[in-house]
Design an enzyme around this catalytic site. Structure first.
Site, short mmCIF file in Angstrom:
data_model
loop_
_atom_site.label_atom_id
_atom_site.label_comp_id
_atom_site.label_asym_id
_atom_site.label_seq_id
_atom_site.Cartn_x
_atom_site.Cartn_y
_atom_site.Cartn_z
N ASP A 262 0.86 -1.18 0.00
CA ASP A 262 0.00 0.00 0.00
C ASP A 262 0.91 1.24 0.00
O ASP A 262 2.14 1.13 -0.14
CB ASP A 262 -1.00 -0.03 1.18
CG ASP A 262 -0.35 0.27 2.53
OD1 ASP A 262 0.89 0.35 2.61
OD2 ASP A 262 -1.11 0.44 3.51
N CYS B 119 3.22 -3.03 4.04
CA CYS B 119 2.41 -1.86 4.39
C CYS B 119 3.17 -1.08 5.45
O CYS B 119 4.38 -1.29 5.61
CB CYS B 119 0.98 -2.26 4.82
SG CYS B 119 0.86 -3.22 6.34
N THR C 183 3.01 -1.17 8.79
CA THR C 183 3.46 -2.05 9.86
C THR C 183 3.70 -3.49 9.42
O THR C 183 4.34 -4.26 10.15
CB THR C 183 2.40 -2.11 10.97
OG1 THR C 183 1.18 -2.62 10.40
CG2 THR C 183 2.13 -0.74 11.58
N HIS D 256 10.29 -23.86 9.19
CA HIS D 256 9.27 -24.54 10.00
C HIS D 256 7.85 -24.37 9.46
O HIS D 256 7.03 -25.27 9.59
CB HIS D 256 9.30 -24.01 11.44
CG HIS D 256 10.49 -24.49 12.22
ND1 HIS D 256 10.58 -24.36 13.59
CD2 HIS D 256 11.64 -25.09 11.82
CE1 HIS D 256 11.75 -24.87 14.00
NE2 HIS D 256 12.41 -25.30 12.95
N HIS E 159 7.47 -30.87 10.49
CA HIS E 159 6.86 -29.58 10.15
C HIS E 159 5.84 -29.72 9.02
O HIS E 159 4.88 -28.96 8.94
CB HIS E 159 7.94 -28.56 9.80
CG HIS E 159 8.89 -28.33 10.93
ND1 HIS E 159 8.50 -27.77 12.12
CD2 HIS E 159 10.20 -28.66 11.07
CE1 HIS E 159 9.53 -27.72 12.94
NE2 HIS E 159 10.58 -28.26 12.33
C1 RB5 Z 1 -1.82 2.94 6.36
O1 RB5 Z 1 -1.81 4.18 7.00
C2 RB5 Z 1 -1.51 1.84 7.38
O2 RB5 Z 1 -2.60 1.65 8.22
C3 RB5 Z 1 -1.15 0.56 6.67
O3 RB5 Z 1 -0.04 0.78 5.84
C4 RB5 Z 1 -0.77 -0.61 7.54
O4 RB5 Z 1 0.21 -0.26 8.47
C5 RB5 Z 1 -1.88 -1.35 8.15
O5 RB5 Z 1 -1.69 -2.37 8.83
#
Ligand code: RB5
Length: 145
Positions: A8, A65, A67, A98, A133
């Site tokens: 994203d 993304c 996080t 694993h 596994h």
């Molecule tokens: C976008 O702002 C953010 O929420 C997305 O990139 C991600 O971190 C969501 O888990």
């Protein structure tokens, strides 16, 4: 080996860095977007990459993304996908050895480019060890039924 990759807006810059790394290593890839830092919804990209892996168009997927959490939650909704969120090299190796993870998730806001490229390199090079596994991964598949 062919890689489906996507992000994203929150992962766009790290995706570009991972793509540079794949290109340097001559690893074939397809970029499922997004193609700028304009805001998009991460489940859409996660779905496209995960479906491309699940239907065997690509061997593995990398989804990024902010996080790594949102894309990993979304990708794991697709049958046949074992998406692992890894922000250290040990986890990247174990996710392959694993768990036979077929999608790697990363968070651009969590780690730097150097570590991310090392994680990608480790994850791509590490083979599934099978044995006990294999039984456990089969049990994960049974949870999808
Ligand atoms: C976008 O702002 C953010 O929420 C997305 O990139 C991600 O971190 C969501 O888990």
């Amino acid at each position: 080996m062919s890689i489906a990759i996507g992000s994203d807006h929150g992962g766009y810059k790290l995706k570009e860095a991972v793509i540079r790394f794949l290109a340097e290593k001559n690893i074939p890839y397809h970029d499922f977007g997004t193609y700028s830092t304009d805001s998009v919804d991460y489940p859409d990209i996660a779905r496209d990459v995960a479906q491309a892996v699940a239907n065997n168009s690509y061997e593995k997927g990398i989804i990024i993304c902010g996080t790594g959490i949102g894309v990993s939650i979304a990708a794991n909704k697709i049958k046949g996908i074992r998406a692992a969120l890894c922000h250290d090299v040990f986890s990247a190796a174990m996710a392959r050895e694993h768990n036979n993870a077929n999608v790697l998730c990363l968070g651009e806001r969590v780690i730097g480019i150097g570590l991310a490229q090392l994680i990608v390199d480790t994850w791509l090079r590490t083979e599934f060890s099978g044995g006990r596994h294999e039984r456990r991964v089969c049990k994960i598949a049974m949870l999808e039924e």
